[in-house]
Design a protein around this motif. Structure first.
Motif, short mmCIF file in Angstrom:
data_model
loop_
_atom_site.label_atom_id
_atom_site.label_comp_id
_atom_site.label_asym_id
_atom_site.label_seq_id
_atom_site.Cartn_x
_atom_site.Cartn_y
_atom_site.Cartn_z
N THR A 1 26.28 48.15 38.25
CA THR A 1 26.92 48.55 39.51
C THR A 1 25.98 48.14 40.65
O THR A 1 24.77 47.95 40.41
CB THR A 1 27.15 50.08 39.59
OG1 THR A 1 25.87 50.73 39.63
CG2 THR A 1 27.97 50.59 38.42
N PRO A 2 26.51 48.01 41.84
CA PRO A 2 25.65 47.58 42.96
C PRO A 2 24.64 48.63 43.39
O PRO A 2 23.66 48.30 44.06
CB PRO A 2 26.63 47.30 44.10
CG PRO A 2 27.98 47.63 43.62
CD PRO A 2 27.93 48.13 42.22
N THR A 3 24.86 49.89 43.02
CA THR A 3 23.96 50.94 43.54
C THR A 3 22.94 51.44 42.52
O THR A 3 21.99 52.13 42.90
CB THR A 3 24.80 52.15 44.02
OG1 THR A 3 25.66 52.56 42.97
CG2 THR A 3 25.60 51.81 45.26
N SER A 4 23.10 51.12 41.26
CA SER A 4 22.20 51.68 40.24
C SER A 4 20.82 51.01 40.25
O SER A 4 20.72 49.79 40.06
CB SER A 4 22.81 51.53 38.85
OG SER A 4 21.81 51.77 37.87
N THR B 1 22.97 32.52 30.50
CA THR B 1 23.22 33.16 29.19
C THR B 1 23.84 34.54 29.35
O THR B 1 24.64 34.96 28.51
CB THR B 1 21.87 33.33 28.43
OG1 THR B 1 21.13 32.14 28.57
CG2 THR B 1 22.07 33.68 26.99
N VAL B 2 23.45 35.24 30.41
CA VAL B 2 23.89 36.62 30.59
C VAL B 2 24.74 36.71 31.87
O VAL B 2 24.24 36.57 32.98
CB VAL B 2 22.66 37.57 30.71
CG1 VAL B 2 23.11 39.00 30.88
CG2 VAL B 2 21.75 37.43 29.49
N GLU B 3 26.02 36.96 31.65
CA GLU B 3 26.95 37.04 32.78
C GLU B 3 26.95 38.47 33.35
O GLU B 3 26.97 39.43 32.58
CB GLU B 3 28.35 36.68 32.25
CG GLU B 3 29.47 36.80 33.24
CD GLU B 3 30.85 36.84 32.54
OE1 GLU B 3 31.82 37.16 33.22
OE2 GLU B 3 30.90 36.58 31.31
N LEU B 4 26.93 38.60 34.67
CA LEU B 4 27.00 39.94 35.27
C LEU B 4 28.45 40.39 35.37
O LEU B 4 29.32 39.63 35.76
CB LEU B 4 26.42 39.93 36.69
CG LEU B 4 24.92 39.78 36.86
CD1 LEU B 4 24.55 39.96 38.33
CD2 LEU B 4 24.16 40.75 35.99
N VAL B 5 28.68 41.65 34.99
CA VAL B 5 30.02 42.25 35.16
C VAL B 5 29.85 43.45 36.08
O VAL B 5 29.21 44.45 35.72
CB VAL B 5 30.61 42.69 33.81
CG1 VAL B 5 32.00 43.31 34.02
CG2 VAL B 5 30.69 41.53 32.84
N TRP B 6 30.39 43.35 37.30
CA TRP B 6 30.30 44.47 38.25
C TRP B 6 31.33 45.51 37.87
O TRP B 6 32.50 45.21 37.68
CB TRP B 6 30.56 43.98 39.67
CG TRP B 6 29.54 42.98 40.11
CD1 TRP B 6 29.69 41.63 40.17
CD2 TRP B 6 28.19 43.25 40.52
NE1 TRP B 6 28.52 41.05 40.60
CE2 TRP B 6 27.59 42.01 40.82
CE3 TRP B 6 27.44 44.42 40.66
CZ2 TRP B 6 26.26 41.92 41.26
CZ3 TRP B 6 26.13 44.32 41.10
CH2 TRP B 6 25.55 43.08 41.39
N THR B 7 30.88 46.75 37.74
CA THR B 7 31.79 47.78 37.30
C THR B 7 31.59 49.05 38.12
O THR B 7 30.87 49.05 39.13
CB THR B 7 31.61 48.04 35.78
OG1 THR B 7 32.62 48.92 35.34
CG2 THR B 7 30.24 48.62 35.45
N LYS B 8 32.23 50.14 37.69
CA LYS B 8 32.09 51.43 38.36
C LYS B 8 31.79 52.48 37.29
O LYS B 8 32.25 52.35 36.16
CB LYS B 8 33.41 51.83 39.04
CG LYS B 8 33.76 51.05 40.29
CD LYS B 8 35.05 51.63 40.85
CE LYS B 8 35.35 51.27 42.27
NZ LYS B 8 35.38 49.93 42.68
N THR B 9 31.07 53.52 37.68
CA THR B 9 30.84 54.64 36.75
C THR B 9 31.34 55.92 37.41
O THR B 9 31.57 55.95 38.62
CB THR B 9 29.34 54.81 36.43
OG1 THR B 9 28.63 54.99 37.64
CG2 THR B 9 28.79 53.62 35.67
#
Ligand SMILES: N[C@@H](CCC(=O)N[C@@H](CS)C(=O)NCC(=O)O)C(=O)O
Length: 223
Positions: A6-9, A27-35
């Motif tokens: 997440t953008p804030t963690s 190699t490592v793709e970023l997946v923006w998510t929410k918690t």
């Protein structure tokens, strides 16, 4: 492989710094998510609901910065973030149980690693608390975490020029990444004024920000 963030963690930021520092952006793709939302998207990949979470092609994966950073480090051999080895010989003239571990590079590293993680855990509680509705916030928790962060900032300020905190051409280590991510929480907690009275730490933070992996991992707006 996918890294859920997440953008804030600040924990996610740490994993993102390691990803860039180790040159693993392809190699490592970023997946923006929410918690912590209803229909939490993280729950479909990680039952604990926490990020960062590193997911492999078969859908399995693991959480926790400590584990993720070690895995990424091993993936990008040669290893960059290995801790020093503990001394095998006790101090001269002392039985092992009485020898002073304080000067041993390994135990010094582990001591600062533990303190930096402790600061990160504390300021994360603080940041979470001030996101609640004002009438639901606990002034006691906020004051407690504020004092903890202040004490730890001064402790690190005293040690900032010495290994393993000193920035060298050898590159980053886990202690530095943990400390940076803890200090960086001030962007979301304006009352966290750790720079006050900590000029060495303040200069260190600014130099960290200039490193490509650190400056380049600031989350973009609007994700
Ligand atoms: N010990 C974990 C802590 C991770 C953590 O607390 N992540 C928070 C975001 S800052 C989270 O995912 N919270 C979601 C939740 O509590 O459901 C680590 O080092 O990665």
């Amino acid at each position: 492989m996918k890294l859920y963030v997440t953008p804030t963690s600040p924990y996610a930021r740490l994993a993102m710094i390691a990803r860039l520092d180790l040159g693993l952006e392809k190699t490592v793709e970023l997946v923006w998510t929410k918690t912590r939302v209803s229909d939490d998207p993280v729950l479909s990949v990680n039952p604990s609901g926490r990020i960062p979470f590193l997911q492999f092609e078969d859908g399995t994966g693991f959480e926790d910065t400590d584990v993720i950073v070690e895995y990424l480090d091993r993936l990008a051999e040669p290893r960059r973030y290995a801790r020093p080895e503990p001394a095998t010989e006790p101090a001269p003239g002392l039985p092992p149980q009485l020898s002073d571990a304080g000067d041993d590079a390994y135990w010094r590293f582990r001591r600062l690693e533990a303190s930096a993680r402790s600061m990160l855990d504390g300021v994360s509680v603080w940041a979470r608390e001030i996101k609640r509705l004002v009438e639901e916030q606990s002034p006691d928790i906020i004051a407690h975490e504020g004092r903890r962060a202040d004490r730890l900032a001064h402790t690190f300020d005293d040690e900032i020029g010495f290994a393993p905190l000193a920035l060298t051409v050898d590159g980053l280590n886990l202690v530095q990444m943990l400390l940076f991510c803890a200090l960086d929480v001030h962007r979301r907690v304006p009352e966290m004024d750790w720079r006050d009275g900590c000029s060495g730490l303040s200069a260190w933070y600014d130099r960290m920000l200039e490193l490509p992996a650190v400056g380049g991992s600031v989350p973009p707006d609007g994700v």
